[in-house]
Each structure stands twice: as structure tokens, then as C-alpha cells.
Enzyme design. Structure first.
Site, PDB file in Angstrom:
ATOM      1  N   GLY A  94       0.837  -1.195   0.000  1.00  0.00           N
ATOM      2  CA  GLY A  94       0.000   0.000   0.000  1.00  0.00           C
ATOM      3  C   GLY A  94       0.873   1.247   0.000  1.00  0.00           C
ATOM      4  O   GLY A  94       2.000   1.244  -0.498  1.00  0.00           O
ATOM      5  N   GLY A  95       0.339   2.318   0.601  1.00  0.00           N
ATOM      6  CA  GLY A  95       1.061   3.588   0.628  1.00  0.00           C
ATOM      7  C   GLY A  95       2.414   3.486   1.294  1.00  0.00           C
ATOM      8  O   GLY A  95       3.310   4.306   1.050  1.00  0.00           O
ATOM      9  N   GLY A 150      22.426  11.224 -31.433  1.00  0.00           N
ATOM     10  CA  GLY A 150      21.894  11.778 -30.188  1.00  0.00           C
ATOM     11  C   GLY A 150      22.464  11.057 -28.977  1.00  0.00           C
ATOM     12  O   GLY A 150      22.710  11.653 -27.925  1.00  0.00           O
ATOM     13  N   ALA A 151      22.711   9.754 -29.139  1.00  0.00           N
ATOM     14  CA  ALA A 151      23.245   8.979 -28.020  1.00  0.00           C
ATOM     15  C   ALA A 151      24.659   9.448 -27.680  1.00  0.00           C
ATOM     16  O   ALA A 151      25.058   9.456 -26.517  1.00  0.00           O
ATOM     17  CB  ALA A 151      23.234   7.491 -28.362  1.00  0.00           C
TER      18      ALA A 151
END
Ligand code: HXC
Length: 519
Positions: free
Chosen positions: A171-172, A406-407
């Protein structure tokens, strides 16, 4: 006499507190193959160094008869101690006390050590083993979690925060670990998820086990949530000690320096022949790392996740360094969404905590395809670029083989404020590989040639021409984008010299509230 009675009372109360939820529940914890909170703390810290705080705290809940069920110390053991002589603050949830569930007072105990860690500038290590918010306390328990989360957020980038998952974390409750720097998890008895198998079944009709939904294997391979896993609790606790050895106490300090017995001018001849001539043939980038770092030792972060990029801590001349390296053995070392996110977070951790960064480049580009585009490779790749570009720690880059497009830019190029960018002689720094480039530049001419042999010959000729021009480091070196072309076997001492020179580096980013990294 009266004094002795009071001292006995203290000793009795301590004995009682140390029993947590009682011997029966301790036995049941052991029967599950789990250690208790105090046993874990003792294994984590230097022997005899633990100083416990708040062992007489009890919860204040009176709902559902809870006033009759109180335990000294409530569901968490907190305090401070040392790892290799350096102070750390710890909290360990005690499953023997009401399932380690989080109460208002338990939160106060945890927040106390977190506040101390911030004031004194030392790491916080949290051991999670809990049934979640104490149901009987309702909103008080939720408020307690929120107090912890806010402190996790404010401590981020100030003191290192490490979370160990050695039991349930659901859960949280998962959000405290998720807000910290590193999550370590044991393969046995530990799981973390937002909703458990029963809820999953009722909502999506999926049948899954705890391990499939949130076990250490899943989280270290698929989700990437877990950075380090160990087969046993002992292994996880030992790994935590090793991790601590590489990182500083806080963002104002340098990482610890250890004595280096590995000669700093050691040459490694095997590196001269390690990379195959054929650019499409893989090799193991870990051999490069082993060949250059002190004693061939390194600690890999997320070793089973996005294996096309390696993130690890190692030392050069005894000084801690973060290494980011493309791995040609997996997916040819391509950058994809997962690899970009993994490396970006690691670069930001190193930068936040004054750990210099070495980047070893062999990257053919970003992974093409709808899968990647639909997953947002644009923003994930941008994260890595952002992380490198904003980092002010010393940055040394060594291009081992390919560095395309770009890499190339993303992998700590000169213009992203790379301090020293070296390349091995066989490296290729270009917009793209030769065959791709020729297909674009010569596509129309190639299409006109009908004879297959002539076509192949023409392509080969054009590719050779392109390779002569760009498939080497010298075109980039001619512009100063590469500071030097180095012999592979010399890499260790060239990197060490680079970082020694850069140790006085001072660089500040423009003042701002905070940046807006593309999340
Ligand atoms: C109060 C709890 C508890 C809880 C366990 N216990 N979880 N008491 N609040 N959240 C108690 C049990 O009643 C039991 O008491 C003892 O702890 C040991 O638990 P067992 O169930 O016997 O242990 P085990 O069989 O190992 O199962 C562990 C477990 C299970 C899977 C964690 O206890 C469980 O499902 N607990 C509830 C989990 C849950 O739904 N929590 C709330 C999640 S929501 P006795 O006296 O019998 O020994 C949440 C929100 C956080 O946490 C939000 C933050 C923002």
C-alpha cells in the site's frame, strides 16, 4: 537500596522492551526464516555500536481495546550506530509488535532519527517489515506516514537514504522506500506492492502470487524498483555496508578514501585487444571496468535491470567514483527508456553526493520502434541528457568504440560540460554508422544501379569513404571535442590523473528554486 531497586526496574523494562511482541512472536518470526528488528540492526552495524532511542515509547490508541495491547518501544526499533566507524541512523520495523504496523507514535520515533540525521549530516537506513498503516489508528496512522514521506523528500540530496525491504511492504507504505536513494530487498519473505494479490484478483481477475507481484526477483528485473537484492537477509545487510563504504555522509562531504594497493600506473595490455575489429561484434564492457578500477572491484546498481547500461560504484586510487557504461553484450548497448532512466537517476545520485562520474561509451544510438516511442523515449532520453548536463561533479568520458548521433550527445559529451573526453583509437564518433549514412546520402544513386555486384561495390566504396572520414576519433579530436586519443592499456592511469587534476573543480549552476527535469 532504593537506588538498586530503581536500577533493577530499568533493567527489567529494558529486558521487556527487547522482547518486542514477546518470545512467541519472536519464535514465529524465526520460524518464517526472518530475523527480528534488533538482530537485523546488530548484523548491520559495527559490533556493539548501536545506541537505541525511545525504547519506552508506547502508542496512545484507545480504539478497539488497543489500550490493553501496548508494547515498550511500539512497533519500531530506532537509534544510531556506526558502519566502519561512520555514524548512521537506523530504524527497523518490528513485526513482532502488532505486525510492525505503523502507528502515530511509531512515526514519531522514525521522524526523530530522520531529523537527527539531517541535523548531524549522516545517512538514514530504514528496515521495512510491516503490515502497513495500523488499522485501529485510522487517520493518525496515515498522518504518521505522511510525516515520514515529507522528511524523505526534504532529506533527498542532503543525506543518503537507504531502504531495506525484509518483509511485507504494501500500500502507501511503499512510498517511503520509493522516495529514498536505494532500495535493497531479500529474495525470501519480502514483497512490496501497491495492492496485494487479493485486490488484484478482484479488480483485474489476475491470479498472481506475492512473489510474482512484488518479490525481489520481479523488482530487480522487471520494474527496476529494487537496486540491490540478496538471497538472504544477511546478504542484504552486508550489501548495505558495502554500499555505505562508497558514499559520503552528506551532500557537503566527500566520499571516504580507502588505501589503494593497486598500482595507479598499472597498464592492462589485454585492453589493447579487447574490442573486436568488427564493430557489430559484442564484448563485455565489464572487462574494461575490471581492467581499470582499483583491484578490479566494483558494486553494480540494478545489475539485472536494463542490462544494456551498467551503473556501478568503483574506486580509482582509493577514491569513490560512479561509472556509467554502455554494455555491448546486451541489445548492442543501445539506449532505451529503461536504460536512460536507470542511468539518469544514478548520475543524479553521484552529482548530489560529490561522487565523480566516469562514462564509458559504446553506443549505437537510441532503440528505434513504436514500443519505445509509445513509452516516451523522448522524455526518458532527455532525463539522461539533463542529468549529465546539470551535473557539476568531475566528469571524465572515455569513448571505447561507437558513439553515434543523439546517443553520443547524451553520453556525457564535451558540450554537456564533460571535463575530459578521451577516446580509444578504434572509436567512431559520428552522426550514424557507415551503412546507415550511405543509405541516406546515396539512396537515390544506389537505386539506379541495376547490377547487384556493381551495387554492392558502389556501396562498399562509399562506406569506405565515410569510414575514412568519420569512423575514427580524429575528426572529433581535430575540433577539440575529444581532448585526447589514448592507448587502451593506459586508460587506468589516464583516468586517475584526470580525476586527480579535477579534484579542485568548482562549478555552480544558475540559482533557481529547482530545475524541471523532464519526468
Ligand atoms: C493492525 C496488523 C496490521 C495492521 C498486521 N497486523 N497488519 N494490525 N494493523 N495493518 C497484526 C495482525 O492482526 C496480527 O496480530 C499481527 O499483526 C501479525 O499479523 P499476521 O496477519 O498474523 O501475520 P502474517 O500472517 O505474516 O501476515 C502479514 C500480513 C497481514 C500479510 C502483512 O498481517 C496483513 O494482510 N495485514 C494487513 C495489511 C493491510 O491491509 N494493511 C493496511 C494497508 S494500507 P495478532 O495479534 O493476531 O498477532 C496502508 C496504507 C498506508 O498501509 C498509507 C500510507 C499513505
Amino acid at each position: 537500596m532504593e537506588n538498586q531497586g530503581k536500577i533493577k526496574k530499568l533493567i527489567d523494562k529494558r529486558t521487556q522492551a527487547r522482547l518486542g511482541g514477546g518470545q512467541k512472536r519472536i519464535d514465529s518470526q524465526h520460524a518464517k526464516g526472518k530475523f527480528t528488528a534488533r538482530e537485523r540492526i546488530n548484523m548491520l552495524l559495527d559490533e556493539g555500536s548501536f545506541e537505541e532511542l525511545d525504547m519506552f515509547v508506547t502508542h496512545r490508541c484507545v480504539n478497539f481495546g488497543m489500550e490493553k495491547e501496548t508494547y515498550l518501544g511500539d512497533g519500531v526499533v530506532t537509534g544510531f550506530g556506526t558502519i566502519d566507524g561512520r555514524v548512521v541512523y537506523v530504524f527497523a520495523q518490528d513485526f513482532t509488535v502488532i505486525g510492525g504496523s505503523l502507528s502515530e507514535t511509531m512515526s514519531q520515533k522514525i521522524c526523530k532519527v530522520m531529523d537527527m540525521a539531517m541535523r548531524m549530516g549522516a545517512p538514514v537506513i530504514g528496515i521495512n517489515d510491516s503490515g502497513g498503516a495500523r488499522i485501529q489508528e485510522g487517520a493518525d496512522a496515515l498522518a504518521g506516514y505522511s510525516e515520514i514521506f515529507e522528511r524523505n523528500i526534504l532529506a533527498s540530496g542532503v543525506v543518503p537514504q537507504i531502504s531495506l525491504i525484509l518483509g511485507p511492504c504494501a500500500g502507501g507504505a511503499v512510498y517511503s522506500p520509493a522516495l529514498t536513494d536505494f532500495i535493497m530487498m531479500s529474495e525470501q519473505n519480502a514483497y512490496m506492492y501497491i495492492t496485494g494479490p487479493k485486490v488484484v484478483k478482484s479488480v483485474t481477475n489476475e491470479d498472481v502470487t506475492d512473489a510474482q507481484l512484488g518479490g525481489a526477483n520481479m523488482h530487480s528485473r522487471k520494474s527496476g524498483v529494487v537496486h540491490f537484492k540478496g538471497e538472504t537477509e544477511e546478504e542484504v545487510l552486508q550489501l548495505t555496508r558495502t554500499l555505505i563504504s562508497y558514499i559520503p555522509q552528506n551532500n557537503m562531504e566527500e566520499p571516504p578514501v580507502v588505501e589503494c594497493n593497486d598500482p595507479i600506473n598499472r597498464l592492462d595490455d589485454t585492453l589493447n585487444t579487447l574490442v573486436p575489429d568488427n564493430p557489430n561484434k559484442p564484448y563485455d564492457m565489464k572487462d574494461v571496468i575490471k581492467g581499470i578500477v582499483d583491484n578490479g572491484e566494483f558494486l553494480e546498481v540494478q545489475p539485472l535491470y536494463a542490462q544494456n547500461i551498467i551503473c556501478c560504484f568503483a574506486r580509482f586510487n582509493g577514491k569513490s567514483t560512479g561509472i556509467i557504461a554502455n554494455q555491448p553484450k546486451f541489445l548492442a548497448g543501445v539506449l532505451d527508456c529503461d536504460a536512460s532512466r536507470k542511468a539518469a537517476r544514478f548520475v543524479r545520485f553521484c552529482d548530489a553526493f560529490n561522487i565523480p562520474v566516469l562514462t564509458l561509451v559504446d553506443v549505437p544510438g537510441f532503440l528505434p520502434g513504436t514500443g519505445q516511442e509509445y513509452s516516451g523515449i523522448i522524455v526518458h532520453g532527455a532525463k539522461l541528457m539533463f542529468a549529465y548536463g546539470e551535473a557539476t561533479v568531475p566528469k571524465v568520458t572515455v569513448t571505447i568504440r561507437k558513439s553515434y548521433g543523439g546517443a553520443h550527445i547524451v553520453m556525457s559529451c564535451k558540450q554537456l560540460r564533460g571535463d575530459l573526453n578521451y577516446a580509444w583509437p578504434n572509436s567512431e564518433i559520428a552522426v550514424m554508422g557507415a551503412s546507415g549514412a550511405v543509405a541516406v546520402l546515396e539512396g537515390k544513386n544506389i537505386a539506379k544501379i541495376e547490377n547487384a555486384d556493381e551495387k554492392a561495390e558502389y556501396i562498399l566504396e562509399k562506406e569506405t569513404e565515410y569510414k575514412d572520414k568519420f569512423s575514427n576519433p580524429y575528426a572529433a579530436a581535430a575540433r577539440g571535442y575529444i581532448d585526447d586519443v589514448i592507448e587502451p592499456r593506459n586508460t587506468r592511469f589516464r583516468v586517475i590523473r584526470a580525476f586527480e587534476m579535477l579534484s579542485t573543480k568548482r562549478l555552480n549552476n544558475p540559482l533557481k528554486k529547482h530545475d524541471n527535469i523532464p519526468l
